[in-house]
Design a protein around this motif. Structure first.
Motif, PDB file in Angstrom:
ATOM      1  N   SER A  32      42.407  32.025 -17.209  1.00 42.10           N
ATOM      2  CA  SER A  32      42.809  32.775 -15.776  1.00 42.10           C
ATOM      3  C   SER A  32      44.105  33.356 -15.903  1.00 42.10           C
ATOM      4  CB  SER A  32      42.464  31.729 -14.580  1.00 42.10           C
ATOM      5  OG  SER A  32      43.125  30.564 -14.816  1.00 42.10           O
ATOM      6  N   ILE A  33      45.276  32.463 -16.462  1.00 42.10           N
ATOM      7  CA  ILE A  33      46.629  32.913 -16.354  1.00 42.10           C
ATOM      8  C   ILE A  33      46.605  34.409 -16.983  1.00 42.10           C
ATOM      9  CG2 ILE A  33      48.946  32.316 -17.111  1.00 42.10           C
ATOM     10  CD1 ILE A  33      47.466  30.375 -15.341  1.00 42.10           C
ATOM     11  N   SER A  34      45.862  34.529 -18.059  1.00 41.29           N
ATOM     12  CA  SER A  34      46.048  35.681 -18.649  1.00 41.29           C
ATOM     13  C   SER A  34      45.314  36.795 -17.837  1.00 41.29           C
ATOM     14  CB  SER A  34      45.315  35.765 -20.033  1.00 41.29           C
ATOM     15  OG  SER A  34      43.744  35.510 -19.981  1.00 41.29           O
ATOM     16  N   LEU A  35      44.191  36.561 -17.125  1.00 43.08           N
ATOM     17  CA  LEU A  35      43.426  37.401 -16.102  1.00 43.08           C
ATOM     18  C   LEU A  35      44.423  37.845 -15.021  1.00 43.08           C
ATOM     19  CD1 LEU A  35      40.077  35.603 -16.152  1.00 43.08           C
ATOM     20  CD2 LEU A  35      40.276  37.834 -16.870  1.00 43.08           C
ATOM     21  N   GLY A  36      45.488  36.883 -14.857  1.00 40.89           N
ATOM     22  CA  GLY A  36      46.259  37.307 -13.707  1.00 40.89           C
ATOM     23  C   GLY A  36      47.254  38.256 -14.145  1.00 40.89           C
ATOM     24  N   LYS A  55      36.015  39.805 -22.193  1.00 35.25           N
ATOM     25  CA  LYS A  55      35.017  39.572 -20.919  1.00 35.25           C
ATOM     26  C   LYS A  55      35.039  38.071 -20.528  1.00 35.25           C
ATOM     27  CE  LYS A  55      30.387  40.454 -19.910  1.00 35.25           C
ATOM     28  NZ  LYS A  55      28.858  40.786 -20.104  1.00 35.25           N
ATOM     29  N   GLY A  56      35.297  38.021 -19.355  1.00 32.70           N
ATOM     30  CA  GLY A  56      35.324  36.649 -18.626  1.00 32.70           C
ATOM     31  C   GLY A  56      36.470  36.068 -18.970  1.00 32.70           C
ATOM     32  N   ASN A  57      36.433  34.611 -18.665  1.00 32.33           N
ATOM     33  CA  ASN A  57      37.492  33.650 -19.150  1.00 32.33           C
ATOM     34  C   ASN A  57      37.381  32.784 -20.404  1.00 32.33           C
ATOM     35  OD1 ASN A  57      38.998  31.217 -18.824  1.00 32.33           O
ATOM     36  ND2 ASN A  57      39.161  31.124 -16.755  1.00 32.33           N
ATOM     37  N   ALA A  58      38.428  33.034 -21.352  1.00 34.85           N
ATOM     38  CA  ALA A  58      38.377  32.310 -22.643  1.00 34.85           C
ATOM     39  C   ALA A  58      38.273  30.813 -22.705  1.00 34.85           C
ATOM     40  CB  ALA A  58      39.275  33.004 -23.459  1.00 34.85           C
ATOM     41  N   GLN A  59      38.501  30.381 -21.498  1.00 33.19           N
ATOM     42  CA  GLN A  59      38.421  28.927 -21.283  1.00 33.19           C
ATOM     43  C   GLN A  59      39.084  28.213 -22.433  1.00 33.19           C
ATOM     44  OE1 GLN A  59      34.215  28.197 -20.897  1.00 33.19           O
ATOM     45  NE2 GLN A  59      34.126  28.946 -18.928  1.00 33.19           N
ATOM     46  N   HIS A  60      38.398  27.365 -23.149  1.00 32.34           N
ATOM     47  CA  HIS A  60      39.065  26.351 -24.291  1.00 32.34           C
ATOM     48  C   HIS A  60      38.535  26.812 -25.732  1.00 32.34           C
ATOM     49  CE1 HIS A  60      34.941  24.772 -24.493  1.00 32.34           C
ATOM     50  NE2 HIS A  60      34.988  24.417 -23.460  1.00 32.34           N
ATOM     51  N   THR A  61      39.346  26.198 -26.519  1.00 32.34           N
ATOM     52  CA  THR A  61      39.221  26.707 -28.037  1.00 32.34           C
ATOM     53  C   THR A  61      37.483  26.655 -28.491  1.00 32.34           C
ATOM     54  OG1 THR A  61      39.672  24.481 -28.670  1.00 32.34           O
ATOM     55  CG2 THR A  61      41.286  26.201 -28.817  1.00 32.34           C
ATOM     56  N   VAL A 193      48.303  25.136 -11.482  1.00 33.72           N
ATOM     57  CA  VAL A 193      48.980  25.801 -12.750  1.00 33.72           C
ATOM     58  C   VAL A 193      48.710  27.375 -12.559  1.00 33.72           C
ATOM     59  CG1 VAL A 193      48.054  24.101 -14.076  1.00 33.72           C
ATOM     60  CG2 VAL A 193      46.331  25.858 -13.763  1.00 33.72           C
ATOM     61  N   HIS A 194      48.307  27.827 -11.488  1.00 29.66           N
ATOM     62  CA  HIS A 194      48.279  29.465 -11.231  1.00 29.66           C
ATOM     63  C   HIS A 194      49.408  29.875 -10.350  1.00 29.66           C
ATOM     64  CE1 HIS A 194      43.999  28.200 -11.768  1.00 29.66           C
ATOM     65  NE2 HIS A 194      43.911  29.172 -12.542  1.00 29.66           N
TER      66      HIS A 194
END
Length: 218
Positions: A32-36, A55-61, A193-194
């Motif tokens: 979500s940081i990168s989405l921002g 597409k969407g949130n990349a979440q974790h590794t 964290v946002h």
């Protein structure tokens, strides 16, 4: 006269389309940081590159390993700017009522630093196969009172990631240090964290700079 104006508009649209097709392709992968910050990056690089977020949130590794091939698709990427981290270092517990089941007291971490490093290495090896110039953004600041994340744990995970990036010669975007400064005035809230809209704009400056440097080297 009206028909001439319509023809001019259509021709302009076609020319813009041709121009976009000739621009280098940039993929941003992240949470979500990168989405921002991505909208600001797109705006800044509008006439220099086609910027796309996964597409969407990349979440974790773990999510990255599962979906990376899908995100890469058939596009020939020239630059890939990526990060995983905040989800990896997050503790969650199924009984937690806090958003995302975050709970750093009773929860379990998504991936240990060692698991994160191994996953990151596998991801970098796959990303290298694209032939794109790679940029890793160090994981952003984790403040005190974050419900599922231990303060400054991003430093531990960044250390593991940086060892991988050094091994494979990946360019570094030092976003962690930038984010700590930005967070002081532009955090979305206490223990969050946002960031605010202005915070994301400020974060985008470093992202744009690193991508532009890579584009100039193409």
């Amino acid at each position: 006269m009206k028909q001439k104006l319509i023809l001019i508009v259509v021709l302009c649209a076609i020319l813009v389309g041709f121009n976009q097709d000739e621009l280098p392709n940039v993929l941003i992968i992240g949470d979500s940081i990168s989405l921002g910050y991505t909208p600001f990056v797109k705006s800044a690089l509008n006439d220099k590159a086609n910027v796309v977020h996964n597409k969407g949130n990349a979440q974790h590794t773990g999510t990255g390993l599962e979906k990376l091939v899908e995100w890469l698709g058939d596009t020939q990427w020239d630059v890939i700017h990526f990060n995983w981290g905040l989800w990896d270092l997050c503790y969650r517990h199924p009984d937690s009522k806090i958003q995302g089941n975050r709970d750093k007291i009773n929860g379990t971490v998504t991936f240990t630093p060692e698991q994160y490093r191994d996953n990151m290495e596998a991801l970098v090896l796959r990303l290298q196969k694209t032939g794109a110039k790679l940029i890793f953004a160090t994981t952003s600041y984790v403040p005190k009172d974050e419900a599922g994340r231990i303060a400054n744990s991003n430093k531990v995970y960044n250390k593991e990631a940086l060892a991988v990036m050094k091994k494979y010669g990946v360019t570094i975007n030092p976003l962690s240090g930038v984010s700590k400064k930005v967070h002081k005035k532009h955090a979305a809230g206490s223990g969050d964290v946002h960031y605010t809209k202005e915070g994301y704009r400020l974060l985008s400056i470093s992202v744009v700079e690193q991508i532009e440097n890579c584009l100039e080297a193409i």
